[in-house]
Design a protein around this motif. Structure first.
Motif: not given
Length: 418
Positions: A214-228
């Motif tokens: 659920d990473w939705s920032a406008f940059g670094q879009r494909t790091t998948a830096s979302g929720t665990v």
């Protein structure tokens, strides 16, 4: 499938089963630092090909991450005594810079892998080092479940490790978890029953672990830096690091983590600079008042390119110098002053790489012209990536850290952001 929404929020027919990492496989054993750099350059050529497309489509780099792991780059900081390359930190910085110049989202994904390995080197027991280093050499990837979003400070943790009749279990929810969707281990910060800080390693495939893209920032879009999310996840007692017991012990884990962040920004700057040169050479038109036939002969563009090149090369050299200092300091017991010197050196690099990443990604459009803003070129990704990643920790506090050290001899606080 759209990667901009959590898998759990998609209709069942659209979502399917979330992809998980392939089982670990033994990796290539890299002989030395030069081989590591050669492999990084080879992977970068491959990763660069669809980097813009992955950004545009928000497509996670699953196959590329597997190729990266198989190459052995994830094991280069494992000490030689444990069967690894024992590569230097200057080399580590260069590897991140090379990969991030090709695709900074993909290049950022291993940041936590190396960050937590640095902490293991600082405070891990012999048994923990033997286990973790062997797993890395066997192809295990390490992510990180980052800070919580609902606390007043990033250092506050409500994630808890509890002792039960069935053993240790971990419960909580974390965010900013770069790399965890690809990881076999997901370390996170937690507290025990007495409120003491721990680093707890959960297996990515353990029951109760949920990784949400659920990473939705406008940059670094494909790091998948979302929720665990951790829901009573069983934990191996060997993979619990009591960081509270080492809060007064100097180390290098923080500066090493920051060195990686600075290298990522240097890679973003390189990518923006290279695309600026390419666009001016192949597409830009000379200004109507210049009397020139091609943009590459414009003296005002020469000035801008010269300024960018100088700033980029200066930032790179300070970055490499910081890496070399870490290599020297890592060869002896780390004192409080040594840890401070490392933090200051890396802070200087972080300031300069932040500035050139933002400057290069902005100046690109000034010298390339309005045609460079067309969506088909996707050149705005450089600024989006630079703006998002350089916010990892505020540069204004780097200036403060350096100034307070130089003026008053105040040693920087020791944590992963210094």
């Amino acid at each position: 499938m759209s990667r901009s929404r959590p898998v759990e929020d998609l209709p069942a027919a659209e979502a399917g089963a979330p992809r998980r990492p392939a089982p670990p496989r033994p990796v290539h054993r890299i002989r030395d630092d030069q081989e590591a750099l050669d492999i990084a350059h080879g992977l970068a050529e491959r990763f660069r090909v669809e980097a813009s497309l992955r950004d545009r489509e928000r497509r996670l780099p699953w196959d590329e991450i597997e190729a990266y792991t198989e190459s052995g780059l994830g094991a280069i900081t494992v000490p030689k005594a444990y069967g690894g390359t024992g590569a230097g930190y200057e080399t580590l910085a260069r590897v991140f810079e090379i990969l991030c110049a090709a695709d900074p989202s993909l290049g950022q994904i291993p940041q936590n892998h190396f960050g937590v390995l640095a902490l293991v080197a600082d405070i891990g027991t012999e048994a923990q080092k033997a286990r973790i280093y062997a797993d890395v050499l066997a192809g295990y990837r390490i992510g990180n479940a980052g800070p919580e979003r609902k606390t007043k400070l990033v250092t506050i943790a409500t994630t808890r490790l509890e002792e039960t009749s069935d053993g240790l279990v971990l419960s909580g929810e974390r965010f900013y978890s770069t790399g965890s969707i690809f990881a076999h281990y997901i370390p996170t910060r937690a507290v025990d029953a007495e409120g003491r800080a721990l680093q707890v390693w959960a297996r990515g495939d353990a029951p109760g672990v949920t990784v949400v893209d659920d990473w939705s920032a406008f940059g670094q879009r494909t790091t998948a830096s979302g929720t665990v999310r951790f829901d009573r996840v069983p934990i191996d007692p060997l993979l619990v690091l009591p960081v509270h017991a080492f809060k007064d012990q100097p180390g290098l884990a923080g500066p090493i983590s920051q060195l990686i962040q600075a290298a990522i920004d240097a890679g973003i700057a390189q990518a923006a600079f290279a695309d600026a040169l390419d666009f001016v050479r192949t597409r830009a038109r000379p200004w109507v008042d210049s009397g020139l036939e091609q943009a590459v002969d414009d003296p005002t563009i020469h000035h801008s390119v010269g300024a960018l090149a100088t700033s980029l090369h200066a930032a790179q050299e300070i970055l490499y110098e910081a890496g070399r200092l870490l290599d020297v300091l890592a060869g002896a017991p780390v004192t409080a002053e040594a840890s401070a010197r490392a933090s200051v050196a890396v802070a200087e690099a972080k300031i300069l790489t932040t500035e050139i990443a933002l400057e290069a990604s902005e100046t690109l459009f000034d010298i390339a012209g309005s045609a460079a803003t067309r969506a088909i070129h996707n050149l705005d990704r450089h600024w989006r990536n630079a703006r998002v990643h350089t916010l990892h920790d505020p540069v204004r506090w780097k200036h403060h850290l350096i100034g307070n050290y130089e003026l008053n001899g105040v040693l920087p606080a020791r944590h992963q952001w210094n």
